[in-house]
Design a protein around this motif. Sequence first.
Motif, PDB file in Angstrom:
ATOM      1  N   TYR A   8       0.807  -1.219   0.000  1.00 28.12           N
ATOM      2  CA  TYR A   8       0.000   0.000   0.000  1.00 28.12           C
ATOM      3  C   TYR A   8       0.844   1.276   0.000  1.00 28.12           C
ATOM      4  O   TYR A   8       0.352   2.345   0.331  1.00 28.12           O
ATOM      5  CB  TYR A   8      -0.964  -0.003   1.189  1.00 28.12           C
ATOM      6  CG  TYR A   8      -2.091  -0.992   1.022  1.00 28.12           C
ATOM      7  CD1 TYR A   8      -3.163  -0.717   0.175  1.00 28.12           C
ATOM      8  CD2 TYR A   8      -2.076  -2.206   1.693  1.00 28.12           C
ATOM      9  CE1 TYR A   8      -4.183  -1.622   0.010  1.00 28.12           C
ATOM     10  CE2 TYR A   8      -3.104  -3.121   1.534  1.00 28.12           C
ATOM     11  CZ  TYR A   8      -4.155  -2.831   0.691  1.00 28.12           C
ATOM     12  OH  TYR A   8      -5.176  -3.743   0.519  1.00 28.12           O
ATOM     13  N   GLN A   9       2.093   1.156  -0.379  1.00 27.78           N
ATOM     14  CA  GLN A   9       2.936   2.346  -0.506  1.00 27.78           C
ATOM     15  C   GLN A   9       2.750   2.971  -1.886  1.00 27.78           C
ATOM     16  O   GLN A   9       2.657   2.265  -2.891  1.00 27.78           O
ATOM     17  CB  GLN A   9       4.408   1.975  -0.300  1.00 27.78           C
ATOM     18  CG  GLN A   9       4.745   1.488   1.095  1.00 27.78           C
ATOM     19  CD  GLN A   9       4.476   2.539   2.151  1.00 27.78           C
ATOM     20  OE1 GLN A   9       4.838   3.707   1.997  1.00 27.78           O
ATOM     21  NE2 GLN A   9       3.832   2.126   3.235  1.00 27.78           N
ATOM     22  N   PRO A  18      -2.403   4.620  -1.995  1.00 29.57           N
ATOM     23  CA  PRO A  18      -3.426   3.705  -2.507  1.00 29.57           C
ATOM     24  C   PRO A  18      -4.544   3.496  -1.506  1.00 29.57           C
ATOM     25  O   PRO A  18      -4.345   3.567  -0.292  1.00 29.57           O
ATOM     26  CB  PRO A  18      -2.639   2.406  -2.744  1.00 29.57           C
ATOM     27  CG  PRO A  18      -1.217   2.825  -2.886  1.00 29.57           C
ATOM     28  CD  PRO A  18      -1.062   4.009  -1.982  1.00 29.57           C
ATOM     29  N   ARG A  20      -7.205   1.422   0.662  1.00 28.81           N
ATOM     30  CA  ARG A  20      -7.243   0.102   1.295  1.00 28.81           C
ATOM     31  C   ARG A  20      -8.615  -0.556   1.137  1.00 28.81           C
ATOM     32  O   ARG A  20      -8.736  -1.768   1.287  1.00 28.81           O
ATOM     33  CB  ARG A  20      -6.860   0.202   2.771  1.00 28.81           C
ATOM     34  CG  ARG A  20      -5.378   0.538   2.942  1.00 28.81           C
ATOM     35  CD  ARG A  20      -4.991   0.688   4.405  1.00 28.81           C
ATOM     36  NE  ARG A  20      -3.549   0.928   4.513  1.00 28.81           N
ATOM     37  CZ  ARG A  20      -2.650  -0.006   4.785  1.00 28.81           C
ATOM     38  NH1 ARG A  20      -3.043  -1.245   4.967  1.00 28.81           N
ATOM     39  NH2 ARG A  20      -1.369   0.297   4.857  1.00 28.81           N
ATOM     40  N   PRO A 172      -3.322  -2.541  -5.313  1.00 24.77           N
ATOM     41  CA  PRO A 172      -4.431  -1.957  -4.560  1.00 24.77           C
ATOM     42  C   PRO A 172      -5.248  -0.980  -5.407  1.00 24.77           C
ATOM     43  O   PRO A 172      -6.307  -0.534  -4.980  1.00 24.77           O
ATOM     44  CB  PRO A 172      -3.736  -1.236  -3.400  1.00 24.77           C
ATOM     45  CG  PRO A 172      -2.350  -0.993  -3.868  1.00 24.77           C
ATOM     46  CD  PRO A 172      -2.012  -2.126  -4.778  1.00 24.77           C
ATOM     47  N   ARG A 173      -4.750  -0.681  -6.588  1.00 22.49           N
ATOM     48  CA  ARG A 173      -5.466   0.203  -7.506  1.00 22.49           C
ATOM     49  C   ARG A 173      -6.592  -0.538  -8.245  1.00 22.49           C
ATOM     50  O   ARG A 173      -7.405   0.085  -8.925  1.00 22.49           O
ATOM     51  CB  ARG A 173      -4.463   0.773  -8.527  1.00 22.49           C
ATOM     52  CG  ARG A 173      -4.851   2.100  -9.121  1.00 22.49           C
ATOM     53  CD  ARG A 173      -3.819   2.526 -10.156  1.00 22.49           C
ATOM     54  NE  ARG A 173      -2.605   3.073  -9.600  1.00 22.49           N
ATOM     55  CZ  ARG A 173      -2.433   4.346  -9.268  1.00 22.49           C
ATOM     56  NH1 ARG A 173      -3.421   5.192  -9.433  1.00 22.49           N
ATOM     57  NH2 ARG A 173      -1.288   4.764  -8.789  1.00 22.49           N
TER      58      ARG A 173
END
Length: 347
Positions: A8-9, A18, A20, A172-173
């Motif tokens: 998630y960076q 990004p 969650r 996460p996108r």
Amino acid sequence: MKTPRAFYQPLAIGAPAPLRELPTRLERMIHFVPPHLEKMRAKVPDLIGTVDVVLGNLEDAIPADQKVAARHGFIEMAKANDFGQTGLWTRVNCLNSPWLLDDLVEIVQEVGDKLDVVMLPKVEGPWDIHYADQLLAQLEARAGVTKPILIHAILETAEGVKNVEAIATASPRMHGMSLGPADLAASRGMKTTRVGGGHPDYAVLPDAAETGASRLSVQQDLWHYTIAKMVDACMAAGIKAFYGPFGDFSDAAACESQFRNAFLMGCAGAWSLHPSQIAIAKTVFSPDPDEVAFARRILEAMPDGSGAVMIDGKMQDDATWKQASVIVDLARLVAARDPDLASAYGF
């Protein structure tokens, strides 16, 4: 594969973090607009209050000599309208085309903060998502975009279907996936020229020994396996599955049947390529008021979701409580956007 700590960076310095969790949005129909046509762009203000998602299409169905005009038309369309609760998406050209890079660079630079989702065609594996993910992060950082632009993959090649689980968890996108039946049929070597829907030759017969001379042929669903595989991959990854296009605009009943199959199997919505399909998608992907009423009775009878009760002679337990929750949660989302259905649902 990225480590959990790094997943998630942001992928570029200055890019937004990004998400969650996916935003909770109603997306019963993704309505396609060809933005190179001024008369179609002129209809967008009225569409915004009618559809859940407006998508500016830059890929298939746009002539090669109109690709740049479509991109510029989409940017103009995005700037000219306030979309409010309605999603703004674009389907960019595929990764191996000469237009994709300029599609993303120009659109993110000009309207990145208004854009919710980029639909990426012909995704074959997680590597395609990784490329778009990194590029979007760099462009967001350069343009000062404050929220991440999500990616929606189209499954329209045999390799993409084979790699569907890896695609679903590639970034996460990821917003979700749509079935692309026409290109997928060609990729698989299927013998059909239809865009979605069934085929009369894909059928089964009852056993001859049981029926004698009278054997009624029953048409089957060409896309059942692929939709089920896509839904499982998406739900496991916490993203959304969608039916794609239904190309026979003259057969509303068949379109509704195909959409309804997808809805029952777990799809959140479908594409609408023609204005007549908007109402079909709105009806199909909104839960039936009677189903909502029964689901609410289950939740009321089992407030904490535990134990078992009998309602109308049917046993209800924690599993049916979860099913009822899915229906009621969707009904509340629909009710927030549709006053008539809110009344029908009793909200």
